[in-house]
Design a protein around this motif. Structure first.
Motif, PDB file in Angstrom:
ATOM      1  N   CYS A 175       4.848   2.832  -4.403  1.00 50.00           N
ATOM      2  CA  CYS A 175       4.875   3.166  -5.835  1.00 50.00           C
ATOM      3  C   CYS A 175       4.762   4.671  -6.072  1.00 50.00           C
ATOM      4  CB  CYS A 175       3.755   2.433  -6.567  1.00 50.00           C
ATOM      5  SG  CYS A 175       3.967   0.635  -6.626  1.00 50.00           S
ATOM      6  N   VAL A 176       3.960   5.349  -5.267  1.00 48.97           N
ATOM      7  CA  VAL A 176       3.861   6.807  -5.383  1.00 48.97           C
ATOM      8  C   VAL A 176       5.207   7.438  -5.046  1.00 48.97           C
ATOM      9  CG1 VAL A 176       2.794   8.890  -4.434  1.00 48.97           C
ATOM     10  CG2 VAL A 176       1.372   6.889  -4.933  1.00 48.97           C
ATOM     11  N   ALA A 177       5.849   6.938  -3.993  1.00 50.95           N
ATOM     12  CA  ALA A 177       7.156   7.479  -3.601  1.00 50.95           C
ATOM     13  C   ALA A 177       8.187   7.295  -4.704  1.00 50.95           C
ATOM     14  CB  ALA A 177       7.627   6.810  -2.310  1.00 50.95           C
ATOM     15  N   LYS A 178       8.080   6.212  -5.462  1.00 52.01           N
ATOM     16  CA  LYS A 178       9.008   5.946  -6.565  1.00 52.01           C
ATOM     17  C   LYS A 178       8.582   6.591  -7.871  1.00 52.01           C
ATOM     18  CE  LYS A 178      11.156   1.603  -5.132  1.00 52.01           C
ATOM     19  NZ  LYS A 178      11.556   0.259  -5.587  1.00 52.01           N
ATOM     20  N   GLY A 179       7.344   7.080  -7.919  1.00 55.43           N
ATOM     21  CA  GLY A 179       6.829   7.638  -9.171  1.00 55.43           C
ATOM     22  C   GLY A 179       6.609   6.579 -10.239  1.00 55.43           C
ATOM     23  N   ASP A 180       6.287   5.370  -9.825  1.00 51.04           N
ATOM     24  CA  ASP A 180       6.143   4.251 -10.774  1.00 51.04           C
ATOM     25  C   ASP A 180       4.686   4.138 -11.231  1.00 51.04           C
ATOM     26  OD1 ASP A 180       6.108   1.847 -12.143  1.00 51.04           O
ATOM     27  OD2 ASP A 180       7.539   0.874 -10.798  1.00 51.04           O
ATOM     28  N   GLU A 181       4.346   4.875 -12.271  1.00 50.14           N
ATOM     29  CA  GLU A 181       2.965   4.914 -12.751  1.00 50.14           C
ATOM     30  C   GLU A 181       2.521   3.572 -13.336  1.00 50.14           C
ATOM     31  OE1 GLU A 181       0.793   7.237 -12.284  1.00 50.14           O
ATOM     32  OE2 GLU A 181       2.222   8.570 -11.286  1.00 50.14           O
ATOM     33  N   ALA A 182       3.430   2.855 -13.982  1.00 48.59           N
ATOM     34  CA  ALA A 182       3.070   1.547 -14.543  1.00 48.59           C
ATOM     35  C   ALA A 182       2.670   0.580 -13.436  1.00 48.59           C
ATOM     36  CB  ALA A 182       4.227   0.978 -15.356  1.00 48.59           C
ATOM     37  N   ALA A 183       3.419   0.604 -12.336  1.00 46.98           N
ATOM     38  CA  ALA A 183       3.094  -0.280 -11.211  1.00 46.98           C
ATOM     39  C   ALA A 183       1.760   0.111 -10.583  1.00 46.98           C
ATOM     40  CB  ALA A 183       4.202  -0.233 -10.167  1.00 46.98           C
ATOM     41  N   ILE A 184       1.490   1.420 -10.505  1.00 47.03           N
ATOM     42  CA  ILE A 184       0.203   1.873  -9.958  1.00 47.03           C
ATOM     43  C   ILE A 184      -0.943   1.409 -10.845  1.00 47.03           C
ATOM     44  CG2 ILE A 184      -1.209   3.909  -9.446  1.00 47.03           C
ATOM     45  CD1 ILE A 184       1.432   5.312  -8.592  1.00 47.03           C
ATOM     46  N   ALA A 185      -0.755   1.483 -12.153  1.00 47.03           N
ATOM     47  CA  ALA A 185      -1.785   0.991 -13.079  1.00 47.03           C
ATOM     48  C   ALA A 185      -2.016  -0.501 -12.899  1.00 47.03           C
ATOM     49  CB  ALA A 185      -1.389   1.301 -14.519  1.00 47.03           C
ATOM     50  N   ASP A 186      -0.946  -1.237 -12.636  1.00 47.52           N
ATOM     51  CA  ASP A 186      -1.068  -2.674 -12.378  1.00 47.52           C
ATOM     52  C   ASP A 186      -1.849  -2.929 -11.095  1.00 47.52           C
ATOM     53  OD1 ASP A 186      -0.464  -5.509 -12.685  1.00 47.52           O
ATOM     54  OD2 ASP A 186       0.986  -5.230 -11.068  1.00 47.52           O
ATOM     55  N   LEU A 187      -1.565  -2.140 -10.058  1.00 47.16           N
ATOM     56  CA  LEU A 187      -2.317  -2.268  -8.806  1.00 47.16           C
ATOM     57  C   LEU A 187      -3.795  -1.987  -9.028  1.00 47.16           C
ATOM     58  CD1 LEU A 187       0.006  -0.497  -6.186  1.00 47.16           C
ATOM     59  CD2 LEU A 187      -0.569  -2.934  -6.257  1.00 47.16           C
ATOM     60  N   GLU A 188      -4.087  -0.976  -9.825  1.00 46.99           N
ATOM     61  CA  GLU A 188      -5.482  -0.629 -10.089  1.00 46.99           C
ATOM     62  C   GLU A 188      -6.219  -1.789 -10.743  1.00 46.99           C
ATOM     63  OE1 GLU A 188      -5.060   4.227 -10.630  1.00 46.99           O
ATOM     64  OE2 GLU A 188      -5.053   2.923 -12.409  1.00 46.99           O
ATOM     65  N   LYS A 189      -5.570  -2.400 -11.731  1.00 51.00           N
ATOM     66  CA  LYS A 189      -6.209  -3.522 -12.425  1.00 51.00           C
ATOM     67  C   LYS A 189      -6.404  -4.709 -11.483  1.00 51.00           C
ATOM     68  CE  LYS A 189      -5.976  -6.377 -16.597  1.00 51.00           C
ATOM     69  NZ  LYS A 189      -6.426  -7.597 -15.894  1.00 51.00           N
ATOM     70  N   ARG A 190      -5.382  -5.020 -10.701  1.00 55.93           N
ATOM     71  CA  ARG A 190      -5.495  -6.134  -9.761  1.00 55.93           C
ATOM     72  C   ARG A 190      -6.631  -5.890  -8.752  1.00 55.93           C
ATOM     73  NH1 ARG A 190      -0.637  -9.431  -8.945  1.00 55.93           N
ATOM     74  NH2 ARG A 190       1.037  -8.811 -10.379  1.00 55.93           N
ATOM     75  N   PHE A 191      -6.742  -4.656  -8.284  1.00 53.26           N
ATOM     76  CA  PHE A 191      -7.747  -4.279  -7.288  1.00 53.26           C
ATOM     77  C   PHE A 191      -9.157  -4.495  -7.843  1.00 53.26           C
ATOM     78  CE2 PHE A 191     -10.384  -1.147  -5.053  1.00 53.26           C
ATOM     79  CZ  PHE A 191      -9.903  -1.155  -3.747  1.00 53.26           C
ATOM     80  N   LEU A 192      -9.416  -3.959  -9.024  1.00 55.36           N
ATOM     81  CA  LEU A 192     -10.757  -4.069  -9.611  1.00 55.36           C
ATOM     82  C   LEU A 192     -11.065  -5.498 -10.047  1.00 55.36           C
ATOM     83  CD1 LEU A 192     -10.845  -0.741 -11.646  1.00 55.36           C
ATOM     84  CD2 LEU A 192     -11.999  -1.230  -9.471  1.00 55.36           C
ATOM     85  N   ASP A 193     -10.083  -6.176 -10.623  1.00 55.60           N
ATOM     86  CA  ASP A 193     -10.290  -7.573 -11.010  1.00 55.60           C
ATOM     87  C   ASP A 193     -10.577  -8.427  -9.770  1.00 55.60           C
ATOM     88  OD1 ASP A 193      -9.865  -6.903 -13.645  1.00 55.60           O
ATOM     89  OD2 ASP A 193      -7.863  -7.830 -13.771  1.00 55.60           O
ATOM     90  N   GLY A 194      -9.848  -8.156  -8.690  1.00 54.54           N
ATOM     91  CA  GLY A 194     -10.061  -8.910  -7.460  1.00 54.54           C
ATOM     92  C   GLY A 194     -11.439  -8.662  -6.869  1.00 54.54           C
ATOM     93  N   ALA A 195     -11.866  -7.402  -6.857  1.00 50.77           N
ATOM     94  CA  ALA A 195     -13.199  -7.077  -6.339  1.00 50.77           C
ATOM     95  C   ALA A 195     -14.278  -7.789  -7.138  1.00 50.77           C
ATOM     96  CB  ALA A 195     -13.417  -5.567  -6.369  1.00 50.77           C
ATOM     97  N   ALA A 196     -14.130  -7.796  -8.464  1.00 54.14           N
ATOM     98  CA  ALA A 196     -15.127  -8.442  -9.323  1.00 54.14           C
ATOM     99  C   ALA A 196     -15.161  -9.951  -9.087  1.00 54.14           C
ATOM    100  CB  ALA A 196     -14.824  -8.137 -10.788  1.00 54.14           C
ATOM    101  N   ALA A 197     -13.983 -10.572  -9.001  1.00 54.16           N
ATOM    102  CA  ALA A 197     -13.917 -12.015  -8.820  1.00 54.16           C
ATOM    103  C   ALA A 197     -14.500 -12.439  -7.479  1.00 54.16           C
ATOM    104  CB  ALA A 197     -12.474 -12.495  -8.942  1.00 54.16           C
ATOM    105  N   VAL A 198     -14.217 -11.672  -6.429  1.00 52.47           N
ATOM    106  CA  VAL A 198     -14.731 -12.020  -5.104  1.00 52.47           C
ATOM    107  C   VAL A 198     -16.234 -11.783  -5.023  1.00 52.47           C
ATOM    108  CG1 VAL A 198     -14.688 -11.305  -2.678  1.00 52.47           C
ATOM    109  CG2 VAL A 198     -12.557 -11.821  -3.871  1.00 52.47           C
ATOM    110  N   ALA A 199     -16.728 -10.752  -5.688  1.00 57.18           N
ATOM    111  CA  ALA A 199     -18.178 -10.538  -5.723  1.00 57.18           C
ATOM    112  C   ALA A 199     -18.871 -11.741  -6.349  1.00 57.18           C
ATOM    113  CB  ALA A 199     -18.511  -9.264  -6.485  1.00 57.18           C
ATOM    114  N   ASP A 200     -18.328 -12.220  -7.455  1.00 57.51           N
ATOM    115  CA  ASP A 200     -18.901 -13.404  -8.114  1.00 57.51           C
ATOM    116  C   ASP A 200     -18.820 -14.625  -7.195  1.00 57.51           C
ATOM    117  OD1 ASP A 200     -19.378 -11.834 -10.352  1.00 57.51           O
ATOM    118  OD2 ASP A 200     -17.619 -12.564 -11.453  1.00 57.51           O
ATOM    119  N   ARG A 201     -17.694 -14.768  -6.502  1.00 58.88           N
ATOM    120  CA  ARG A 201     -17.511 -15.916  -5.608  1.00 58.88           C
ATOM    121  C   ARG A 201     -18.502 -15.864  -4.447  1.00 58.88           C
ATOM    122  NH1 ARG A 201     -13.874 -16.605  -0.979  1.00 58.88           N
ATOM    123  NH2 ARG A 201     -13.203 -18.782  -0.753  1.00 58.88           N
TER     124      ARG A 201
END
Length: 297
Positions: A175-201
């Motif tokens: 995504c950095v190579a493509k300059g796709d900031e929207a996709a990077i923002a999506d990755l950021e959200k998935r990363f943090l949401d995933g960390a939170a969900a797994v911590a709860d689990r």
């Protein structure tokens, strides 16, 4: 007892009951693809800076082969040690034990040792993190390697919390190579949401087994996206009430006893396997890692 003493007692009790995480960082010094303009040294510097700011110990696990595949990447290991953070053994080239004999696998561990001795000096480096978290495809292989580890004074670095952070690093580089900031923002959200969900689990599994939190050992990787997200990840855990501890202190809990002493008859060393051994249900893994493969293709 004075009001001040009562307050201090309450504060101490609260701190004692606070759940804690030991952060461990695999695949040093070179995990996953590098985004354009990012260096291995910068990744390590950013990870160590975020760890220091959060007062979170950072135990690193090394694959020595990376220093040959990426000449100059050994600077990461020097930076880690200069920051006062420990290093342990992740085997020389990160093979899956399933594909090797016990003798071949223990040779992989031993091949990493001269580098660890040089980096760690008189500090304890005899911790093994199994590549792919695999202990083998047969009970005989598992016991043979554990026997070798016990004879050579190793402890096993268990994992009781993991949200698949490794799977985010290659998509981020694309995504950095493509300059796709929207996709990077999506990755950021998935990363943090995933960390939170797994911590709860993980907490829910621990409470089912023990009625309370055990100290958790979190599996992370030394990749570029991990470095980008580290400050926000530490804050997420802090906001959820976690403190941070060392691997050594975390694994003093009885849950880890057969990994601290590999010579003992092995017991389940993941929360999932401990639940299965008791015939209890295991909730589904809450992060869709497969979806990451198509991002920024």
């Amino acid at each position: 007892m004075s009001v001040a003493c009562l307050a201090l007692t309450a504060t101490t009790a609260h701190a004692a009951n606070k759940p804690v995480i030991a952060f461990t960082w695999d695949d040093l010094p070179a995990h996953a693809a590098l985004p354009p303009g990012v260096t291995r040294a910068q990744i390590a510097t950013d990870l160590l800076k975020a760890s220091a700011a959060a007062k979170a110990p950072a135990f690193g696990f090394i694959n020595g082969v990376h220093t040959q595949r990426e000449p100059g990447s050994d600077v990461v290991l020097r930076l880690w040690r200069e920051a006062g953070q420990p290093l342990g053994n992740h085997t020389w080239s990160h093979p899956n034990i399933i594909d090797l004999t016990p003798e071949q696998f223990t040779a992989e561990i031993a091949q990493n040792e001269p580098m660890l001795k040089d980096l760690m000096g008189d500090k304890d480096w005899r911790w093994l993190r199994y590549p792919f978290l695999s202990e083998g495809d047969t009970p005989e292989k598992r016991l043979a390697v554990r026997g070798w580890l016990a004879a050579n004074h190793y402890r096993i670095a268990s994992v009781t919390m993991s949200f698949g952070d490794y799977a985010f690093n290659d998509p981020y580089a694309r995504c950095v190579a493509k300059g796709d900031e929207a996709a990077i923002a999506d990755l950021e959200k998935r990363f943090l949401d995933g960390a939170a969900a797994v911590a709860d689990r993980s907490r829910a599994m621990s409470k089912t087994l023990y009625g309370k939190d055990i100290p958790y050992v979190l599996l992370m990787h030394g990749g570029a996206f991990d470095a980008r997200m580290a400050p926000r990840l530490f804050k997420l855990y802090q906001d959820k009430g976690f403190g941070f501890t060392t691997l050594d202190k975390a694994e003093k809990h009885p849950f880890y006893k057969t990994d601290v002493n590999p010579g003992l008859a092995p017991e389940p060393t993941t929360l999932e396997d401990a639940l299965k051994a008791k015939g209890l249900p295991v909730s589904p893994f809450p992060v869709d890692l497969k979806a990451l493969e198509s991002i920024c293709r």
